[in-house]
Design a protein around this motif. Sequence first.
Motif, short mmCIF file in Angstrom:
data_model
loop_
_atom_site.label_atom_id
_atom_site.label_comp_id
_atom_site.label_asym_id
_atom_site.label_seq_id
_atom_site.Cartn_x
_atom_site.Cartn_y
_atom_site.Cartn_z
N UNK A 134 -16.05 7.34 4.17
CA UNK A 134 -15.34 7.81 5.35
C UNK A 134 -14.26 6.84 5.78
N UNK A 135 -14.51 6.14 6.86
CA UNK A 135 -13.48 5.28 7.44
C UNK A 135 -13.11 4.15 6.50
N UNK A 136 -14.07 3.70 5.70
CA UNK A 136 -13.78 2.58 4.81
C UNK A 136 -13.09 2.99 3.53
N UNK A 137 -12.85 4.28 3.36
CA UNK A 137 -12.35 4.79 2.09
C UNK A 137 -11.02 4.15 1.70
N UNK A 138 -10.09 4.13 2.65
CA UNK A 138 -8.75 3.61 2.33
C UNK A 138 -8.81 2.19 1.81
N UNK A 139 -9.50 1.34 2.57
CA UNK A 139 -9.53 -0.07 2.20
C UNK A 139 -10.28 -0.23 0.89
N UNK A 145 12.06 -14.73 11.13
CA UNK A 145 11.00 -15.25 10.27
C UNK A 145 9.63 -14.76 10.74
N UNK A 146 9.43 -14.83 12.07
CA UNK A 146 8.11 -14.45 12.60
C UNK A 146 7.81 -12.97 12.35
N UNK A 147 8.84 -12.14 12.55
CA UNK A 147 8.61 -10.70 12.38
C UNK A 147 8.33 -10.38 10.91
N UNK A 148 9.15 -10.92 10.02
CA UNK A 148 8.93 -10.66 8.59
C UNK A 148 7.56 -11.20 8.17
N UNK A 149 7.25 -12.39 8.65
CA UNK A 149 5.97 -12.99 8.31
C UNK A 149 4.80 -12.13 8.77
N UNK A 150 4.91 -11.64 10.00
CA UNK A 150 3.81 -10.85 10.55
C UNK A 150 3.59 -9.59 9.71
N UNK A 151 4.68 -8.91 9.37
CA UNK A 151 4.56 -7.70 8.54
C UNK A 151 3.95 -8.03 7.18
N UNK A 152 4.51 -9.05 6.59
CA UNK A 152 4.09 -9.46 5.24
C UNK A 152 2.60 -9.80 5.24
N UNK A 153 2.19 -10.63 6.18
CA UNK A 153 0.80 -11.08 6.19
C UNK A 153 -0.17 -9.93 6.53
N UNK A 154 0.13 -9.23 7.60
CA UNK A 154 -0.81 -8.18 8.04
C UNK A 154 -0.92 -7.09 6.99
N UNK A 155 0.22 -6.70 6.41
CA UNK A 155 0.19 -5.62 5.43
C UNK A 155 -0.63 -5.99 4.20
N UNK A 156 -0.33 -7.13 3.61
CA UNK A 156 -1.05 -7.49 2.37
C UNK A 156 -2.51 -7.80 2.67
N UNK A 157 -2.75 -8.50 3.79
CA UNK A 157 -4.14 -8.82 4.15
C UNK A 157 -4.94 -7.54 4.34
N UNK A 158 -4.29 -6.51 4.87
CA UNK A 158 -4.98 -5.23 5.06
C UNK A 158 -5.34 -4.59 3.72
N UNK A 169 -8.63 -8.25 4.17
CA UNK A 169 -8.77 -9.43 5.02
C UNK A 169 -8.49 -9.12 6.48
N UNK A 170 -7.83 -7.99 6.70
CA UNK A 170 -7.49 -7.59 8.07
C UNK A 170 -7.89 -6.13 8.24
N UNK A 171 -8.17 -5.73 9.47
CA UNK A 171 -8.42 -4.30 9.66
C UNK A 171 -7.16 -3.50 9.35
#
Lengths: 419, 646
Positions: free
Chosen positions: A275-280, A363-376, A380-382
């Motif tokens: 169910x909810x975990x399917x994507x990840x 830098x902060x905005x690109x970094x945030x996208x980069x980190x959150x997206x790949x970690x997801x 590593x991230x919800x």
Amino acid sequence: MNNQNRSFFFNVDFFTILLFLSLMAIGWFNINAAVFNEDQTLINLDSNSGKQLIFIVIAIVVGAVILLLDSKFFYLFSPIFYGITILLLIAVLVVGRNVGGNQAWIPIGSFRLQPSEFAKWATSLLLARHLSVMNTKLSDFKTLIPAVAILGLPVFLIILQPDAGSALVFTSLIFVLYREGLSPYYLIAGLIMVILFIFTLLFTKIYVIVGLLLVLGLLIYNFKRNRKLIMVFVTGFILSLLFIFSVDFVYKNILKPHQKVRIDLILGIVKDPKGAGYNVDQSKIAIGSGGLLGKGYLQGTQTKFNFVPEQSTDFIFCTVGEEWGFVGSFVVIAIYLMLLLRILHLAERQRSSFSRVYGYAVACIVFCHFFVNIAMTIGLMPVIGIPLPFISYGGSSLISFTILLFILLKLDSNRMGII
Amino acid sequence: MNSFFKRRYIIQGIFILVTIILLGRLFYIQVIDDRYKLSADNNVLRKLIIYPARGIILDRHGKVLVQNEPVYDLMVIPGQVKALDTLEFCGLLGITKKDFDRSFKKAKNYSLYRASLFQKQLSARTYAGFQEKLFDFPGFYVQNRSVRYYPDSTAAQFLGYIGEVNDKEIEKYDGFYNRGDYIGKTGIEKSYEELLRGQRGVRNIMVDVHNREQGSFFDGIYDTVAVSGDRLISSLDKELQLFGESLMVNKIGSVVAIEPATGEILASISSPGYDPNLMVGRQRGNNYMRFLNDPYKPMFIRPIQAEYPPGSIFKVINALVAQQMQLITANTYYNCPGGYRYGRRGFMGCTHVHGTINLEQSIEESCNTYYGYTYSRMIDHAGMRPVNAYKRWRESVAKFGIGTALGVDLPAERNGLLPTPEYYTKVFKNDKWTSSFNISLSIGQGELGITPLQMANVMAIVANRGFYYKPHLVKAIGEKKIIKKEYTEKNYAGIDRKYFDPVIEGMSRVVNAPNGTAYFSKIMDIEICGKTGTVQNPHGADHSVFVAFAPRDNPKIAIAVVVENAGYGATWSAPIASLMIEKYLKDSISRPKYYTERLVNANLLPGQKKPVTKISAKKDSTTAAKPERKAVLPISTPKLKVKENE
């Protein structure tokens, strides 16, 4: 260097442009792989990869136009950009189209405009302008409160959509404030809040409070001579207690059910691979099955046969991981790191604080996208639905990132001049 | 630059640290942890098993005994099943919601991701209707299978049947079979399972998230093709088998016919039987239980599992063994005063007062007294202690294939019974016993157990004048017509050829001489050599036994017929054997129709009214009260209706 007008193009940082172009190229190839279908010709303007090609052309044109504008333009018009963005953010709540639970798009013809994407650079510009005024001191509330207000207004409107992912991106601008003199205690406090939040969800409150008491006791014992520090610790402890009790409230009443589940999944509190975990789960399978060298271009079975959802947009990194393996992932991440460090380098070489603050914001905005997206995508991230800069499919995101970056390049090319 | 310049390094450090964390995690899931590769294969790969056609079974003339018919098994992968319209689903299949729930639960318990059988053997019509809607039911698919079909519904117990593997069989064959696969359970299907099943093929296909096929995995380099099972050529003669089955309707018993020159079983009838087609298809379970509960035990394979004291036919063996021991000759005469006295007060009655008779006459007239004397000579007057003499006698008898399974190519063959000297010593409490203690062995009664197959095999030995091939039901395997080596080796009975002559002469007279016990079964131009037997049955009427071979010279067929509770061997068993012999040798019956009809129509099941017999005037059996058994309509071969004889 001496004659600004003649040497205009030589002042543009071509290394950044090279990184920018390579990320877009990587993005296009992977989008093509994600939608690849043997029956189809290589370039089909109706498919995602075909559309992305158009977006890339538009992005390059937009970038070129920005480079042709006068640098002062951004400084002068930043309040206007900001105002327009705020209006758009209000408008999207009224006339926006609801896609997947988020009222984030304004339909214009066959395209959809996403104001929150443009809010990122508009806010960055205004923040830069605010902090570049002489005699600003972030330790001073006269400076800090307007800065927080500049950030807070778009965040508030975006949360109303509700688009938690984009709102989260704005919080990354705290690093900009830190760079410009915000006390590091705010960062430490933020870190402590995150840790307390996770601990409170993972364990019962009693254990967390007992743990905090132990830490408090140790600290007081160590610094028993320093009354002032003890006061700080005790205050911190009381605030932490308040935070712990608010976590429950936030978790139960403010977060949406799907957000709760995503957090529960990442913390391992629940398991739900169907169910909810399917994507990840599928995302991890796709990336994990890539191995060291990957399955080869267009050979990814998990992405090609649609096991991974949203594979052109938020989960585009799955295609990279599956088809190019760890080597490909490493290359992509390395390019991002180079880009981020390059942006910091550009920011630091600016003479005007406006340009520097703006550079840090980029830098902060690109970094945030980069980190959150790949970690997801690797668990590593919800799951937070924000795109991977320059790679994910989507016109609004690509063009607004291009604007974000090219304003910096323009400011940088003009760094010897005076704004 | 301002005073906080050094903070850039903190921020750079954070960026680099985060990047390293991401790379570390990626390295772990991509390079170190193999789990994800397996999951990816599970997502995409489907192994389709291609079932080969099971080998068919032909009779000795190439006529089909068992063939295959297509059916459709409905399979399910529970993990892929989405919400579905159960009502429509059940309607299409003709099952109830309860059936659905039960089958689905069973499949789920087995595995969420592996296919298991949901509903087996859909008919072509159900399949056609269901196929059109199949796309509405993700997770379900139809697999072609074939089931066995028996065009003439014959030889059920010997051909055997196939059924789903059970846990024990899965374990035994070490993972070759999956749940829901079929395996030979009895008969030839079981003993030749490895040859009949063929080789399964595997097709690796890739599917997308909606379980739609997306082509072969790696262009099919890991695929294997299915290889059909070997064709078996049975030694059975279908016409003879069918004829024998028709004769045995409404009788309990066996007919076994062997070709002496090869050991091939020409016909093997176990009555009552059942229609093998009833052991196929959805009603199999019900039918199986019905057969199991039938008082006449159709699942009991009498020719290889029923053990009888052989009765008078055993005199043939004693006559041969005694000659080989050189204790009697063809010209040994004994006087029969109507019985044999032994011990202090023992008396073994004989049917007639035969007077002084020789060996040939003793066989012809089945004189008990003669064999009382003969047995006594072998045990008591052999120049050694009786217990050792018995041991020697027993070894000689065992060489006829008695007391141990013959090794026919069927599962569950019984050994029979031939007691050891130790057995008698134990019963007698010491080893000082003499022939008086087990004199009934002289005439084939007492502690003897012989299967009809062993009886027929004894006849094959006599027909061959001293040797036999192990009887078998499959004479050739596959295209190359291989035969198992053990069935090509001669087994010797240890009797010299010359000793057979007087015995065969006696046996010939049994049928061909007017005062022979089976004269009624004589055929004009075939010299049958036979021996009747009447087996005393403590549980009811005597069993009728007849063994024979024919023709006398260069014999083509050896046969044993046992009809339970039918009285004298001459009355029922001998005519049946005689008809079987004629059918096989001439392919037509020369005797009048009523002769055959009397046998076909006779109902000799216990509890039925005894049919009027025209020839039993000679000596009527002791028709005592039969044990009360519920008369249940027996299972008969479908071509013949059960008729009551008044």
